[in-house]
Design a protein around this motif. Sequence first.
Motif, mmCIF file in Angstrom:
data_model
loop_
_atom_site.group_PDB
_atom_site.id
_atom_site.type_symbol
_atom_site.label_atom_id
_atom_site.label_comp_id
_atom_site.label_asym_id
_atom_site.label_seq_id
_atom_site.Cartn_x
_atom_site.Cartn_y
_atom_site.Cartn_z
ATOM 1 N N SER A 58 -8.273 -17.144 -0.746
ATOM 2 C CA SER A 58 -8.313 -15.878 -1.801
ATOM 3 C C SER A 58 -9.191 -14.874 -1.179
ATOM 4 O O SER A 58 -9.055 -13.596 -1.490
ATOM 5 N N GLU A 59 -10.356 -15.348 -0.598
ATOM 6 C CA GLU A 59 -11.304 -14.213 0.039
ATOM 7 C C GLU A 59 -10.467 -13.565 1.295
ATOM 8 O O GLU A 59 -11.061 -12.412 1.679
ATOM 9 N N ALA A 60 -9.499 -13.763 1.872
ATOM 10 C CA ALA A 60 -8.994 -13.350 3.060
ATOM 11 C C ALA A 60 -8.430 -12.046 2.614
ATOM 12 O O ALA A 60 -7.752 -11.759 1.755
ATOM 13 N N ARG A 61 -8.472 -11.347 3.625
ATOM 14 C CA ARG A 61 -7.484 -9.824 3.524
ATOM 15 C C ARG A 61 -6.694 -9.512 4.643
ATOM 16 O O ARG A 61 -6.984 -9.632 5.654
ATOM 17 N N VAL A 62 -5.625 -9.110 4.328
ATOM 18 C CA VAL A 62 -4.637 -8.538 5.487
ATOM 19 C C VAL A 62 -4.714 -6.996 5.784
ATOM 20 O O VAL A 62 -4.357 -6.261 4.487
ATOM 21 N N GLY A 63 -4.868 -6.711 6.878
ATOM 22 C CA GLY A 63 -4.821 -5.067 7.212
ATOM 23 C C GLY A 63 -3.818 -5.291 8.539
ATOM 24 O O GLY A 63 -3.064 -5.784 8.858
ATOM 25 N N GLY A 64 -4.344 -4.002 9.425
ATOM 26 C CA GLY A 64 -3.308 -3.819 10.261
ATOM 27 C C GLY A 64 -2.547 -2.604 9.984
ATOM 28 O O GLY A 64 -2.216 -2.472 9.005
ATOM 29 N N GLN A 65 -1.646 -2.152 11.070
ATOM 30 C CA GLN A 65 -0.632 -1.106 10.831
ATOM 31 C C GLN A 65 0.491 -1.264 9.882
ATOM 32 O O GLN A 65 0.726 -0.488 8.940
ATOM 33 N N ASP A 66 1.302 -2.390 9.804
ATOM 34 C CA ASP A 66 2.124 -2.856 8.929
ATOM 35 C C ASP A 66 1.629 -2.867 7.691
ATOM 36 O O ASP A 66 2.165 -2.542 6.620
ATOM 37 N N ALA A 67 0.243 -3.788 7.539
ATOM 38 C CA ALA A 67 -0.112 -3.670 6.200
ATOM 39 C C ALA A 67 -0.653 -2.197 5.453
ATOM 40 O O ALA A 67 -0.355 -2.028 4.263
ATOM 41 N N GLN A 68 -0.910 -1.382 6.352
ATOM 42 C CA GLN A 68 -1.211 -0.088 5.951
ATOM 43 C C GLN A 68 0.188 0.592 5.356
ATOM 44 O O GLN A 68 0.014 1.422 4.426
ATOM 45 N N LEU A 69 1.125 0.405 5.956
ATOM 46 C CA LEU A 69 2.441 1.271 5.650
ATOM 47 C C LEU A 69 2.869 0.438 4.494
ATOM 48 O O LEU A 69 3.173 1.128 3.370
ATOM 49 N N HIS A 70 2.530 -0.880 4.074
ATOM 50 C CA HIS A 70 3.048 -1.397 2.836
ATOM 51 C C HIS A 70 2.074 -1.000 1.844
ATOM 52 O O HIS A 70 2.538 -0.794 0.873
ATOM 53 N N ASP A 71 0.899 -0.809 2.068
ATOM 54 C CA ASP A 71 -0.052 -0.386 0.978
ATOM 55 C C ASP A 71 0.131 1.005 0.579
ATOM 56 O O ASP A 71 0.120 1.532 -0.414
ATOM 57 N N GLN A 72 0.631 1.787 1.557
ATOM 58 C CA GLN A 72 0.966 3.272 1.434
ATOM 59 C C GLN A 72 2.139 3.315 0.513
ATOM 60 O O GLN A 72 2.139 4.170 -0.463
ATOM 61 N N GLU A 73 3.218 2.432 0.886
ATOM 62 C CA GLU A 73 4.330 2.659 -0.135
ATOM 63 C C GLU A 73 4.035 2.314 -1.530
ATOM 64 O O GLU A 73 4.405 2.762 -2.439
ATOM 65 N N GLN A 74 3.176 1.196 -1.446
ATOM 66 C CA GLN A 74 2.842 0.721 -2.983
ATOM 67 C C GLN A 74 1.988 1.854 -3.783
ATOM 68 O O GLN A 74 2.202 2.072 -4.854
ATOM 69 N N SER A 75 0.900 2.501 -2.846
ATOM 70 C CA SER A 75 0.354 3.656 -3.580
ATOM 71 C C SER A 75 1.028 4.720 -4.091
ATOM 72 O O SER A 75 0.917 5.365 -4.853
ATOM 73 N N SER A 76 2.106 4.848 -3.038
ATOM 74 C CA SER A 76 2.839 6.276 -3.272
ATOM 75 C C SER A 76 3.747 6.066 -4.723
ATOM 76 O O SER A 76 4.066 6.810 -5.291
ATOM 77 N N ALA A 77 4.103 4.762 -4.717
ATOM 78 C CA ALA A 77 4.963 4.426 -6.188
ATOM 79 C C ALA A 77 4.161 4.452 -7.093
ATOM 80 O O ALA A 77 4.495 5.077 -8.216
ATOM 81 N N ASP A 78 2.864 4.390 -7.183
ATOM 82 C CA ASP A 78 2.008 4.451 -8.330
ATOM 83 C C ASP A 78 1.630 5.751 -8.347
ATOM 84 O O ASP A 78 1.636 6.447 -9.649
ATOM 85 N N ASP A 79 1.548 6.538 -7.418
ATOM 86 C CA ASP A 79 1.131 8.191 -7.396
ATOM 87 C C ASP A 79 2.490 8.817 -8.446
ATOM 88 O O ASP A 79 2.410 9.570 -9.003
ATOM 89 N N ARG A 80 3.731 8.246 -7.994
ATOM 90 C CA ARG A 80 4.926 8.898 -8.588
ATOM 91 C C ARG A 80 4.700 8.664 -10.187
ATOM 92 O O ARG A 80 4.993 9.652 -10.995
ATOM 93 N N LEU A 81 4.576 7.414 -10.394
ATOM 94 C CA LEU A 81 4.295 6.969 -11.902
ATOM 95 C C LEU A 81 3.285 7.984 -12.700
ATOM 96 O O LEU A 81 3.569 8.365 -13.864
ATOM 97 N N LEU A 82 2.073 8.210 -11.945
ATOM 98 C CA LEU A 82 1.084 9.256 -12.574
ATOM 99 C C LEU A 82 1.259 10.531 -12.505
ATOM 100 O O LEU A 82 1.181 11.384 -13.363
ATOM 101 N N ILE A 83 1.969 10.900 -11.259
ATOM 102 C CA ILE A 83 1.664 12.633 -11.120
ATOM 103 C C ILE A 83 3.003 13.059 -11.511
ATOM 104 O O ILE A 83 2.925 14.292 -11.981
ATOM 105 N N PHE A 84 4.320 12.736 -11.523
ATOM 106 C CA PHE A 84 5.505 13.077 -12.020
ATOM 107 C C PHE A 84 5.298 13.680 -13.461
ATOM 108 O O PHE A 84 5.531 14.780 -13.695
ATOM 109 N N PRO A 85 5.088 12.931 -14.319
ATOM 110 C CA PRO A 85 4.704 13.023 -15.852
ATOM 111 C C PRO A 85 3.885 14.195 -15.842
ATOM 112 O O PRO A 85 3.680 15.277 -16.812
#
Length: 649
Positions: A453-480
Amino acid sequence: MTVSSIKSPRWVALVLVVLAGLAMGIGAMEQPQSSTTSLPDGTDSKFVAEVLEQRSGDDAQTAIALLDSATGKVLDLGKLQGLAMDLGGPLIPNDDSTAAIIPFEVPDEGAQEGAQRVFDVRTELAANAPEGVETFVTGPAAVSADLVDVFSGANFLLLSVTAAIIAVLLIVTYRSPILWVVPLVVIAIADRLAQIVFTWVLSAVGVPWNESVSGILSVLVFGAGTNYALLLISRYRDELHRHTSCFEAMAAAWTPTAKAVTMSAVTVLVGVSCLLLSAVPTTRGLGLASVVGIIIALVFGALVLPGFLVLCGRWIFWPKKPTVGEATDHRMWDSVGKFVKKRPVAVVVVAMIILGTACAGAMGISTGLTQSDQFIDTPESISAADRLAEKFPGQDATPAKVITHDSEGLTAALGAKGAVVQAADPVGEWEVLNVSGFGTAELRELIAESNYSEARVGGQDAQLHDQEQSSADDRLLIFPTVLLLVFIALVIVLRSFLAPLIMVATVLLTNVAALGLGWWISTYIFCFEAFADTTPLYAFVFLVALGIDYTIFLITRTREEATQHGTRNGVLNALSATGGVITSAGILLAAVFAALGVLPLVVLAQVGIVIFIGVLLDTLIVRTLLIPAVVQLLGEKFWWPSEINGHST
């Protein structure tokens, strides 16, 4: 505004232009270079990137030189050792020795310097490789270099295309070979000033930005600034038919126009400010840069342009200079108004059917582009990565970076699942693994199942994945949030509840319709695999902020006319008076945002497509037909709970 006070803007205009020139002389701040600044806050990929930045002396990115036999024959590895020595990396052949790779480091001395190093390596490899050996460079450093390369000159191209579009449309609108020069020059100065000032502001508050911010900001400043200019010039020209003095005409035109454009600017500022709520630092940078750009566009449109117009006099409208007593021709828009007045219910029903049909496309939207899908034209780093995967099935050009406290145990656990794991140099208390063979979500799931559980995954593909997830969260907050704040701003300005509610509802409907049509066009015409994760967010925010402008211009003029003629006749008079200029402004703004398609990234092309469609829908259907028809049906109740023309609503 009085005649005496309107004379001072000539000097105000000159002073502001001089100050802008001084600012341009100082120049812009340098773009932040840290690889972590664009990553979403609180994500594993950002944590890993920050850990790797702490590596002693590690201010470099990884690149991979791929050497491939053009004929499929076995490579003479002895002849390739010299290339490996020059790059400072090991020569690693594939199983059948028809290809080899040389991993090497590119010092992170800045985006331009790193890109130049990659380009130099490509040139040297091509020149020194033995005959029959094809050479490529891929990996994270090469992707970054190609991103710098595709943007090289792109902003100048965007600026040129944008200026050309505005010039043509202004000439068509005013039928003058001279008039277009004044607003275009004023807005161009505003844009250059905004490009410099936004870097000062963002640097001062520690907010990063990326290459796309500059392009989007130029389109925003040119689009909004031209809208403000069109409204002012249109009202000024109308007043020149009533006043012999240019100063008197500008005095009569300036106050109502300034009120309308200020209200418009406030709603735009409220909308783009919501981007500051994003978890992605560069999205916050775009929001703050947009705030700077809109303020500068407003200042130049409301203060600089009037001064230059009155300085030029009537001849600026040559060959058809406005004369006192000449009637203004609004016959076409009078006809539109009569049609709406006669059949308001039918107009509302047909408009809703059109917009509702377009909204259906939004049901199928999917987001998330792979790294290879983010470029309009595939650069070498991406095509080479595909070839690398073919020649080295277990090798990834951008492997996942996994940090852990137990590399031996995690290597065994992941290897048992079929992953290809290579150890890298440790960083402090963290051990680093390069892992290939699984996507980010699968890899994180495997690690969790293996009780690391202490291991963390990074790198370019992980960055794209996290950006997509964060963008989805942004839409839920920023749209309304953006809809709510724009609604509150309109309530305050219009002193009404129902009118802002209708305006925001139509903007929301237009947004969804634009996203739906944009999705169909992107996937079926341009064959994009999906929307980029930020496409819906950027398009929505800018469409809400800019799309409501035209309704604001119409409604403020309606309120002005309603005090004399009542609301139902007032909206028809407003449509007649503003129809031409607002339609011209909408077409111009749509065309300007379509110019984003000249930039090399899919996300910018998609944002341009959606905003292009949305602005046209808002201009040609919502503002021209739907809103006037709704006002015809509601009458004085449209302003509830305010009073207009002395009547309670």
